[in-house]
Scaffold this motif. Sequence first.
Motif, mmCIF file in Angstrom:
data_model
loop_
_atom_site.group_PDB
_atom_site.id
_atom_site.type_symbol
_atom_site.label_atom_id
_atom_site.label_comp_id
_atom_site.label_asym_id
_atom_site.label_seq_id
_atom_site.Cartn_x
_atom_site.Cartn_y
_atom_site.Cartn_z
ATOM 1 N N LEU A 51 1.114 -1.610 0.157
ATOM 2 C CA LEU A 51 0.088 0.176 0.071
ATOM 3 C C LEU A 51 0.702 1.075 -0.349
ATOM 4 C CD1 LEU A 51 -3.065 -1.017 2.545
ATOM 5 C CD2 LEU A 51 -3.156 -0.854 0.466
ATOM 6 N N GLN A 52 1.547 1.579 0.907
ATOM 7 C CA GLN A 52 2.761 2.238 1.856
ATOM 8 C C GLN A 52 3.686 2.459 -0.553
ATOM 9 O OE1 GLN A 52 4.902 1.948 5.005
ATOM 10 N NE2 GLN A 52 3.351 2.587 5.752
ATOM 11 N N ASN A 53 4.325 1.313 -0.938
ATOM 12 C CA ASN A 53 4.839 1.778 -1.948
ATOM 13 C C ASN A 53 3.764 2.080 -3.203
ATOM 14 O OD1 ASN A 53 6.778 0.873 -3.974
ATOM 15 N ND2 ASN A 53 5.557 -0.522 -4.742
ATOM 16 N N ALA A 54 2.817 1.776 -3.279
ATOM 17 C CA ALA A 54 2.052 2.065 -4.735
ATOM 18 C C ALA A 54 1.165 3.634 -3.914
ATOM 19 C CB ALA A 54 0.472 1.226 -4.390
ATOM 20 N N PHE A 55 1.064 4.307 -2.681
ATOM 21 C CA PHE A 55 0.988 5.602 -2.822
ATOM 22 C C PHE A 55 1.696 6.048 -2.498
ATOM 23 C CE2 PHE A 55 0.792 9.767 -0.282
ATOM 24 C CZ PHE A 55 0.182 9.494 0.198
ATOM 25 N N THR A 56 3.326 5.785 -2.666
ATOM 26 C CA THR A 56 5.252 6.671 -3.206
ATOM 27 C C THR A 56 4.878 6.877 -4.877
ATOM 28 O OG1 THR A 56 5.518 5.906 -1.479
ATOM 29 C CG2 THR A 56 7.232 7.062 -2.833
ATOM 30 N N ARG A 57 3.949 5.893 -5.770
ATOM 31 C CA ARG A 57 4.669 6.051 -6.471
ATOM 32 C C ARG A 57 3.245 6.828 -7.269
ATOM 33 N NH1 ARG A 57 6.587 1.625 -9.284
ATOM 34 N NH2 ARG A 57 7.384 0.053 -8.726
ATOM 35 N N ILE A 58 2.176 7.033 -6.255
ATOM 36 C CA ILE A 58 1.189 8.089 -6.738
ATOM 37 C C ILE A 58 1.590 9.333 -6.582
ATOM 38 C CG2 ILE A 58 -1.508 8.684 -6.807
ATOM 39 C CD1 ILE A 58 -0.641 6.548 -8.493
ATOM 40 N N TYR A 59 2.018 9.768 -5.514
ATOM 41 C CA TYR A 59 1.927 10.656 -4.975
ATOM 42 C C TYR A 59 3.800 11.015 -6.212
ATOM 43 C CZ TYR A 59 2.992 14.507 -1.460
ATOM 44 O OH TYR A 59 2.781 16.097 -1.140
ATOM 45 N N ASN A 60 3.924 10.570 -6.313
ATOM 46 C CA ASN A 60 5.682 11.102 -6.908
ATOM 47 C C ASN A 60 5.613 10.798 -8.488
ATOM 48 O OD1 ASN A 60 7.273 10.808 -4.382
ATOM 49 N ND2 ASN A 60 7.868 9.105 -5.340
ATOM 50 N N ALA A 61 4.235 10.857 -8.543
ATOM 51 C CA ALA A 61 3.806 11.893 -10.472
ATOM 52 C C ALA A 61 3.862 13.544 -10.508
ATOM 53 C CB ALA A 61 2.355 10.893 -10.203
ATOM 54 N N GLY A 62 3.889 14.179 -9.058
ATOM 55 C CA GLY A 62 3.142 15.072 -9.027
ATOM 56 C C GLY A 62 3.042 16.298 -8.025
ATOM 57 N N PHE A 63 2.541 15.245 -6.929
ATOM 58 C CA PHE A 63 1.345 15.953 -5.768
ATOM 59 C C PHE A 63 2.497 16.022 -5.022
ATOM 60 C CE2 PHE A 63 -1.277 13.123 -7.999
ATOM 61 C CZ PHE A 63 -2.709 13.460 -7.838
ATOM 62 N N ASP A 64 3.300 16.933 -5.166
ATOM 63 C CA ASP A 64 5.141 17.873 -4.017
ATOM 64 C C ASP A 64 3.694 18.318 -3.774
ATOM 65 O OD1 ASP A 64 6.252 15.728 -5.491
ATOM 66 O OD2 ASP A 64 8.089 17.416 -4.326
ATOM 67 N N GLY A 65 3.380 19.430 -2.211
ATOM 68 C CA GLY A 65 2.887 20.489 -1.716
ATOM 69 C C GLY A 65 1.069 20.369 -1.163
ATOM 70 N N ALA A 66 0.975 18.820 -1.752
ATOM 71 C CA ALA A 66 -0.804 18.183 -1.167
ATOM 72 C C ALA A 66 -0.593 16.822 -0.327
ATOM 73 C CB ALA A 66 -1.075 18.076 -2.567
ATOM 74 N N LEU A 67 -1.520 17.493 0.637
ATOM 75 C CA LEU A 67 -1.736 16.165 0.988
ATOM 76 C C LEU A 67 -3.175 15.354 1.098
ATOM 77 C CD1 LEU A 67 -2.253 16.585 5.023
ATOM 78 C CD2 LEU A 67 -3.884 14.197 3.476
ATOM 79 N N ILE A 68 -3.084 14.034 0.081
ATOM 80 C CA ILE A 68 -3.310 13.405 -0.464
ATOM 81 C C ILE A 68 -4.190 11.980 0.017
ATOM 82 C CG2 ILE A 68 -2.882 14.622 -2.473
ATOM 83 C CD1 ILE A 68 -1.748 11.836 -3.170
ATOM 84 N N ARG A 69 -5.396 11.476 -0.651
ATOM 85 C CA ARG A 69 -5.543 10.216 0.906
ATOM 86 C C ARG A 69 -6.050 9.428 -0.682
ATOM 87 N NH1 ARG A 69 -11.097 10.462 2.158
ATOM 88 N NH2 ARG A 69 -11.748 8.959 0.077
ATOM 89 N N CYS A 70 -4.754 8.210 -1.265
ATOM 90 C CA CYS A 70 -5.381 7.424 -2.316
ATOM 91 C C CYS A 70 -6.248 6.208 -1.367
ATOM 92 C CB CYS A 70 -4.107 6.618 -3.078
ATOM 93 S SG CYS A 70 -2.825 7.529 -3.566
ATOM 94 N N ASP A 71 -7.498 5.904 -2.176
ATOM 95 C CA ASP A 71 -8.339 4.038 -1.898
ATOM 96 C C ASP A 71 -7.605 3.679 -2.775
ATOM 97 O OD1 ASP A 71 -10.061 6.734 -0.390
ATOM 98 O OD2 ASP A 71 -11.070 6.814 -1.231
ATOM 99 N N PHE A 72 -7.318 2.145 -1.871
ATOM 100 C CA PHE A 72 -6.630 1.137 -2.858
ATOM 101 C C PHE A 72 -8.354 -0.014 -2.772
ATOM 102 C CE2 PHE A 72 -3.217 2.774 -1.758
ATOM 103 C CZ PHE A 72 -2.958 3.353 -2.882
#
Length: 341
Positions: A262-283
């Motif tokens: 879960l953390q690996n998938a989240f990291t891959r998504i976040y590093n696609a361009g979400f710097d500066g945001a607090l996001i939530r991913c639903d898996f």
Amino acid sequence: MKKGIVFGGQSYEHEISIVSAITLKENTKQEFEYIFCDENRNFFLIEPKNMKATYFSKGEYKKAKSLVLKSGGFYTEGVFGKKLQSEVYINLIHGSDGEDGKIAALFEFYSINFIGPRLEISALSFNKILTKYLAENVGVLTLKWESLTKNSKNLNLPLPVILKPSRLGSSIGIAIVKDSAQLDYALDSTFEYDDLVLVEPYVEGIKEYNLAGCKIGGKIKFSIIEEPKKEKILDFEQKYLSFSGNSKVKEAIVSDEIRLKLQNAFTRIYNAGFDGALIRCDFFEKDGEIYLNEINPNPGSLAYYLFDDFENTLNALANSLPKTRKIPISYNYINSISVNK
């Protein structure tokens, strides 16, 4: 560091944004400045004592101070207009205006520091179809899917399926179709919200996990993992009316292997361009594999309920925002042309 919360917007999720802002106020100790964007996209400075749902539903906010957006922040209107104290603004507008990139574009244009997704990633993550391509590009699995339009309603996936408006969040407009007799009505209902519909297989009893986070000092700070309680689907009422009065969430019991996935998938998504945001991913989790369900770039109440140290996390994020490149304008080219004439 003084922070402002921007909420409301021209969106189907306008009221949800109001609930989010009120909930964040009631569950944190920080003193925010509250900036309300009404349905006509006018901005108002709301006093903390007036942060109540009926204040907005009765239109009393129109008596509040009007604000204008200028370089560096929000200002009160008038000859003696003053700049608000906030050094950082939190984008808490859900749906269109907030998550589609409009507010991000304004903030970036006026050189305003803000917590929230930037313009390009907003446009990608707001559209559930484009989100699928984003996940594929960074190596995160998704369930099989297809898209339908009003002019192309031919369904290829086998029933049962779930229909989702492509550019709408908060579980608004979704429908489960279990037999062909329900399909036309369900499609018509979903098309009321969007002319592009995402279709996915409906898997009975599939495991669902939510994980929020942000990047602080170059490292991802994860929330706890939540396994949301739901009936057949996690609908609007379960998603928002429940958390608005509940600040306690139990951490899901998962294996170390699933946690890391879960953390690996989240990291891959976040590093696609979400710097500066607090996001939530639903898996989804199926047979030990993790699949992205959706990205919440501006999660309800900023997903404070998933963090044991939310306020410290928020403060640290405010100090870790990406720097905006300022391009120097010198007029050397124009001056050189003038000299040579």
